[in-house]
Motif scaffolding. Sequence first.
Motif, mmCIF file in Angstrom:
data_model
loop_
_atom_site.group_PDB
_atom_site.id
_atom_site.type_symbol
_atom_site.label_atom_id
_atom_site.label_comp_id
_atom_site.label_asym_id
_atom_site.label_seq_id
_atom_site.Cartn_x
_atom_site.Cartn_y
_atom_site.Cartn_z
ATOM 1 N N GLN A 44 80.756 117.780 33.788
ATOM 2 C CA GLN A 44 80.366 118.237 35.645
ATOM 3 C C GLN A 44 79.618 119.583 34.673
ATOM 4 O OE1 GLN A 44 83.436 116.671 35.618
ATOM 5 N NE2 GLN A 44 83.216 115.466 35.370
ATOM 6 N N CYS A 95 80.013 112.227 39.760
ATOM 7 C CA CYS A 95 79.910 112.946 38.801
ATOM 8 C C CYS A 95 80.752 112.252 37.610
ATOM 9 C CB CYS A 95 80.425 114.807 39.211
ATOM 10 S SG CYS A 95 79.345 115.064 40.291
ATOM 11 N N THR A 143 76.662 119.026 39.837
ATOM 12 C CA THR A 143 77.590 118.533 41.239
ATOM 13 C C THR A 143 76.811 118.949 42.322
ATOM 14 O OG1 THR A 143 78.555 121.176 40.773
ATOM 15 C CG2 THR A 143 79.254 119.103 39.781
#
Length: 353
Positions: free
Chosen positions: A322, A337, A278
């Motif tokens: 994620q 993501c 992330t």
Amino acid sequence: MSKRELMETLLPECATIAIGTVPHSDPQEAVSFMLAHNPECPSWPQLPQADFREGMYIQYLEGMPAAVIDEEDRRAFFDAEAAPDELAAFYERYFAEDLESFAISADYARGFNPFMGRMPLAGARYIKGQVVGPASFGLTMADRDNKPVLYHSDLFEALIKGLAMKGRWQVERFRQAAPDLTPIIFYDEPYLTQVGSAMISISPEQVVASLNECFGAIDCITGIHVCGGTDWGLVATTDVDILHFDAAHHSREFFLYEKELAAFMERGGWIGWGVLPTDEGVMATQTGKLAEQVLRGAEKVAGFCPPDISAEHVLKRSFISQSCGTGTLSMELAERCFTGAAEVSDALRSRIC
């Protein structure tokens, strides 16, 4: 059917799952985003960029004893002097199992009601919610003098019970709106990365006891998310059902705990692989390589276990996601993501289905 039996028959098989925060401000758009990217396990979205009350700690303060929310200064704290007077009323609500007094209102979770209005979602199998974990809550929230509430023992004990009730309230709402979906409640514990360090003084025994009190209060599948390295051996000894770890940056720490991971898998546990980073690095990821990374990781976990637990066994008991929430990211990064997690999921499912 017992929870163990349910978890053996309703395997995720590398379905996607989300950690709650997204960068949206509009709740309807956030809900649509979550549902589109997590069709088998939809989750209500947390919107920290929309309002300070949607921050992962303040979001769960409603109904808590001695909580003070200063909207003008955009902060919150606990009034330790008022706590003794408020604890009696709190426990009266708690022992009466007054779940509505532990509700998360629309002012603190703009995406919750729109999400519930879209349930049940066709094709979904699970429905996910989240609560901040007790250790992180106790170490982050403080009194007027910035002393963490963890060190106000009577108050902290009540707050653990309050967090457990926040989870129970969500499960009750889920079952009303979507009785055929299986609830999952995650407790998010970012501060567990500091367990054992000189920076905090919470014992391993306190960590396990506080988490188990939350898990034990909720009649559903439970998960824990830690966005970093931690003592996964300790976490695996709790009563949690899903271990969600940062497979993008902290796989090494996870795989250190061979004995504990083996015991966790033998008792029917599931793993959440937070394999999409992330951060800006997500734009350069190759999801085929990430799928291979998860496969190699599943083989490693299987290698810790008895012969009847294979890599395929581990993958069938896995979610893909994620590494952490996306609430602080740009929309472009958040989109990557989520789409990347779906691509990894598809690649792995082609191996096991």
